[in-house]
Scaffold this motif. Structure first.
Motif, PDB file in Angstrom:
ATOM      1  N   ASP A 141       0.742  -1.479   0.074  1.00  0.00           N
ATOM      2  CA  ASP A 141       0.000   0.004  -0.169  1.00  0.00           C
ATOM      3  C   ASP A 141       0.955   1.333  -0.090  1.00  0.00           C
ATOM      4  OD1 ASP A 141      -2.766  -0.850   0.285  1.00  0.00           O
ATOM      5  OD2 ASP A 141      -2.263  -1.961   1.780  1.00  0.00           O
ATOM      6  N   PHE A 142       1.953   1.183   0.786  1.00  0.00           N
ATOM      7  CA  PHE A 142       2.794   2.395   1.064  1.00  0.00           C
ATOM      8  C   PHE A 142       3.572   2.744  -0.153  1.00  0.00           C
ATOM      9  CE2 PHE A 142       1.470   1.430   5.095  1.00  0.00           C
ATOM     10  CZ  PHE A 142       1.485   2.551   5.873  1.00  0.00           C
ATOM     11  N   ASP A 150       8.590  -4.969  -0.261  1.00  0.00           N
ATOM     12  CA  ASP A 150       9.654  -4.290   0.118  1.00  0.00           C
ATOM     13  C   ASP A 150       9.314  -2.721   0.399  1.00  0.00           C
ATOM     14  OD1 ASP A 150      11.825  -6.125   0.675  1.00  0.00           O
ATOM     15  OD2 ASP A 150      12.162  -6.207  -1.701  1.00  0.00           O
ATOM     16  N   TYR A 151       9.688  -1.783   1.432  1.00  0.00           N
ATOM     17  CA  TYR A 151       9.209  -0.503   1.505  1.00  0.00           C
ATOM     18  C   TYR A 151      10.511   0.196   0.989  1.00  0.00           C
ATOM     19  CZ  TYR A 151       8.612   4.096   3.284  1.00  0.00           C
ATOM     20  OH  TYR A 151       8.280   5.331   3.541  1.00  0.00           O
ATOM     21  N   THR A 174      19.684   7.229  -2.978  1.00  0.00           N
ATOM     22  CA  THR A 174      18.594   7.493  -2.255  1.00  0.00           C
ATOM     23  C   THR A 174      18.823   7.521  -0.792  1.00  0.00           C
ATOM     24  OG1 THR A 174      16.302   7.189  -1.724  1.00  0.00           O
ATOM     25  CG2 THR A 174      17.480   5.191  -2.213  1.00  0.00           C
ATOM     26  N   PRO A 175      18.514   8.573  -0.105  1.00  0.00           N
ATOM     27  CA  PRO A 175      18.630   8.395   1.460  1.00  0.00           C
ATOM     28  C   PRO A 175      17.702   7.614   2.074  1.00  0.00           C
ATOM     29  CG  PRO A 175      17.610  10.466   0.920  1.00  0.00           C
ATOM     30  CD  PRO A 175      17.913   9.771  -0.566  1.00  0.00           C
ATOM     31  N   ASP A 176      16.736   7.076   1.311  1.00  0.00           N
ATOM     32  CA  ASP A 176      15.590   6.554   2.014  1.00  0.00           C
ATOM     33  C   ASP A 176      15.969   5.078   2.862  1.00  0.00           C
ATOM     34  OD1 ASP A 176      13.458   8.196   1.309  1.00  0.00           O
ATOM     35  OD2 ASP A 176      13.034   7.187  -0.624  1.00  0.00           O
ATOM     36  N   VAL A 177      15.241   4.729   3.952  1.00  0.00           N
ATOM     37  CA  VAL A 177      15.626   3.685   4.565  1.00  0.00           C
ATOM     38  C   VAL A 177      14.812   2.593   4.188  1.00  0.00           C
ATOM     39  CG1 VAL A 177      15.534   2.478   6.822  1.00  0.00           C
ATOM     40  CG2 VAL A 177      16.322   5.136   6.502  1.00  0.00           C
ATOM     41  N   TRP A 178      15.094   1.413   3.711  1.00  0.00           N
ATOM     42  CA  TRP A 178      14.476   0.202   3.162  1.00  0.00           C
ATOM     43  C   TRP A 178      13.826  -0.384   4.481  1.00  0.00           C
ATOM     44  CZ3 TRP A 178      15.264  -4.463   5.259  1.00  0.00           C
ATOM     45  CH2 TRP A 178      14.535  -5.655   4.773  1.00  0.00           C
ATOM     46  N   HIS A 179      12.713  -0.802   4.539  1.00  0.00           N
ATOM     47  CA  HIS A 179      11.915  -1.609   5.491  1.00  0.00           C
ATOM     48  C   HIS A 179      11.372  -2.956   4.986  1.00  0.00           C
ATOM     49  CE1 HIS A 179      12.416   1.674   8.271  1.00  0.00           C
ATOM     50  NE2 HIS A 179      11.651   2.266   7.634  1.00  0.00           N
ATOM     51  N   MET A 233       6.682  -1.711  11.793  1.00  0.00           N
ATOM     52  CA  MET A 233       5.344  -0.873  12.103  1.00  0.00           C
ATOM     53  C   MET A 233       5.832   0.441  13.008  1.00  0.00           C
ATOM     54  SD  MET A 233       2.670  -3.760  13.643  1.00  0.00           S
ATOM     55  CE  MET A 233       1.216  -2.656  13.656  1.00  0.00           C
ATOM     56  N   ALA A 234       7.054   0.563  13.916  1.00  0.00           N
ATOM     57  CA  ALA A 234       7.320   1.579  14.323  1.00  0.00           C
ATOM     58  C   ALA A 234       7.701   2.650  13.496  1.00  0.00           C
ATOM     59  CB  ALA A 234       8.528   1.322  15.507  1.00  0.00           C
ATOM     60  N   ALA A 235       8.536   2.073  12.661  1.00  0.00           N
ATOM     61  CA  ALA A 235       8.946   2.942  11.511  1.00  0.00           C
ATOM     62  C   ALA A 235       7.867   3.699  10.756  1.00  0.00           C
ATOM     63  CB  ALA A 235       9.756   2.277  10.487  1.00  0.00           C
ATOM     64  N   ILE A 236       6.896   2.862  10.338  1.00  0.00           N
ATOM     65  CA  ILE A 236       5.581   3.431   9.612  1.00  0.00           C
ATOM     66  C   ILE A 236       4.711   4.498  10.467  1.00  0.00           C
ATOM     67  CG2 ILE A 236       3.321   2.841   8.632  1.00  0.00           C
ATOM     68  CD1 ILE A 236       5.593   2.147   7.006  1.00  0.00           C
ATOM     69  N   LYS A 237       4.707   4.136  11.826  1.00  0.00           N
ATOM     70  CA  LYS A 237       3.805   4.876  12.729  1.00  0.00           C
ATOM     71  C   LYS A 237       4.823   6.424  12.537  1.00  0.00           C
ATOM     72  CE  LYS A 237       2.250   5.597  17.337  1.00  0.00           C
ATOM     73  NZ  LYS A 237       2.004   4.930  18.924  1.00  0.00           N
ATOM     74  N   GLU A 238       6.166   6.221  12.706  1.00  0.00           N
ATOM     75  CA  GLU A 238       6.862   7.397  12.773  1.00  0.00           C
ATOM     76  C   GLU A 238       6.829   8.407  11.487  1.00  0.00           C
ATOM     77  OE1 GLU A 238      11.769   8.700  13.285  1.00  0.00           O
ATOM     78  OE2 GLU A 238      11.010   6.925  14.204  1.00  0.00           O
ATOM     79  N   LEU A 239       6.676   7.864  10.330  1.00  0.00           N
ATOM     80  CA  LEU A 239       6.493   8.296   9.057  1.00  0.00           C
ATOM     81  C   LEU A 239       5.013   8.964   8.931  1.00  0.00           C
ATOM     82  CD1 LEU A 239       8.186   5.731   6.774  1.00  0.00           C
ATOM     83  CD2 LEU A 239       9.020   7.924   7.058  1.00  0.00           C
ATOM     84  N   LYS A 240       4.094   8.281   9.692  1.00  0.00           N
ATOM     85  CA  LYS A 240       2.895   9.240   9.659  1.00  0.00           C
ATOM     86  C   LYS A 240       2.783  10.330  10.518  1.00  0.00           C
ATOM     87  CE  LYS A 240      -0.388   5.220   8.678  1.00  0.00           C
ATOM     88  NZ  LYS A 240      -1.512   4.811   8.949  1.00  0.00           N
TER      89      LYS A 240
END
Length: 307
Positions: free
Chosen positions: A36-37, A124-125, A272-277, A289-296
């Motif tokens: 979804d993301f 993969d995120y 890219t500076p993005d972090v894979w999840h 889940m913690a990383a997604i919550k922080e991004l939100k």
């Protein structure tokens, strides 16, 4: 008129990896999964068409769980990777169950892609910047005297898990920013603040720089790749498959590497500076889940993703 880039999502292995789509765990309280993301970020970056590569056996559940939801916001196409999708005159080896690999997956989408396209894994995120970067490349570049491809490169330390080892393609990049080759390291682990890999079951370890660029299978191609995939798949069936008929795979990065070594293509590495999840191990899920919550909470995503 230059055609709009499309996003190809390789999802044919989802059912086998997770034991059924129902077992793909949500990564937020609203029930969204990683895909979804990725699609949300892709739409924000500019992609208007998504091509899902799936298997017939998961079609109904996939559409119900993912495709029908997403189809309200972006044009959705489906193609099917099946073992019997082979050139005329070829048949599936006796006892073969394993799919023919990522190169074959993309080839199965040949009739649904008529312009530039990006490729990602379903589970993969990748991050917003990665999609913006690859979309920009695909809209601004075309083939010249060689094929003009690209790959998004992640810093190694942004792709590791605390809970075990990972396999990563470590990139060798020239001063011109072009990919020279990819060295597949199948067992990389975090040891304290270091990343190390082994090729002898852990008897010896070799350190990798934490900022090494690695591939997470996010590629950008012109449509020229399809002809090369088609031709080289026949070579694979004739020369490679007979040596290991039940397990040999036709990998997309191997085809790209062949084209690079033959000077038929270039692949620009887009950092890219993005972090894979990703949930490589079940212990990874709370961290994702913690990383997604922080991004939100940072405002990257709304609380209700597809409102």
């Amino acid at each position: 008129m230059k055609k709009e880039p499309v996003l190809v999502i390789m999802a044919a292995g989802m059912g086998s990896r997770y034991g059924g789509l129902k077992q793909i765990d949500p990564v937020d309280e609203q029930g969204n999964i990683i895909i979804d993301f990725s699609i949300y970020d892709a739409v924000k970056a500019g992609f208007k068409t998504i091509v899902f590569i799936i298997k017939h056996q998961i079609e109904e559940e996939f559409k119900r769980s993912i495709g029908d939801r997403i189809g309200k916001y972006v044009n959705v196409k489906y193609v099917f990777q099946e073992l019997d999708k082979l050139p005329e005159g070829y048949s599936v080896p006796e006892g073969r169950i394993k799919p023919f690999g990522t190169g074959h997956a993309i080839l199965c989408a040949k009739d649904s892609i008529d312009g530039p396209f990006a490729v990602i894994n379903a589970d993969d995120y990748y991050g917003r910047n990665a999609f913006e970067t690859i979309y920009k490349f695909l809209t601004e570049n075309e083939d010249s005297d060689v094929y003009n491809y690209a790959m998004v490169g992640y810093e190694l330390h942004n792709t590791l898990t605390e809970n075990g080892h990972v396999a990563r393609g470590v990139c060798v990049v020239g001063e011109d920013g072009l990919l020279k080759t990819i060295n597949e390291r199948t067992r990389i682990e975090k040891h304290g603040d270091k990343a190390e890999y082994t090729e002898d079951d852990g008897n010896t370890w070799i350190e990798l720089p934490s900022d090494s660029l690695v591939s997470m299978n996010m590629w950008g191609f012109t449509n020229s790749l399809m002809g090369e995939l088609e031709t080289r798949f026949v070579d694979f069936l004739d020369k490679t498959l007979p040596n290991n008929p039940e397990k040999a795979e036709y990998f997309l990065p191997f085809v790209v590497d062949e084209l690079l070594q033959e000077n038929k293509a270039t692949a620009r590495v887009l950092p890219t500076p993005d972090v894979w999840h990703g949930v490589t191990y079940k212990e990874d899920k709370p961290q994702v889940m913690a990383a997604i919550k922080e991004l939100k909470e940072s405002g990257m995503y709304p609380d209700i993703l597809w409102a």
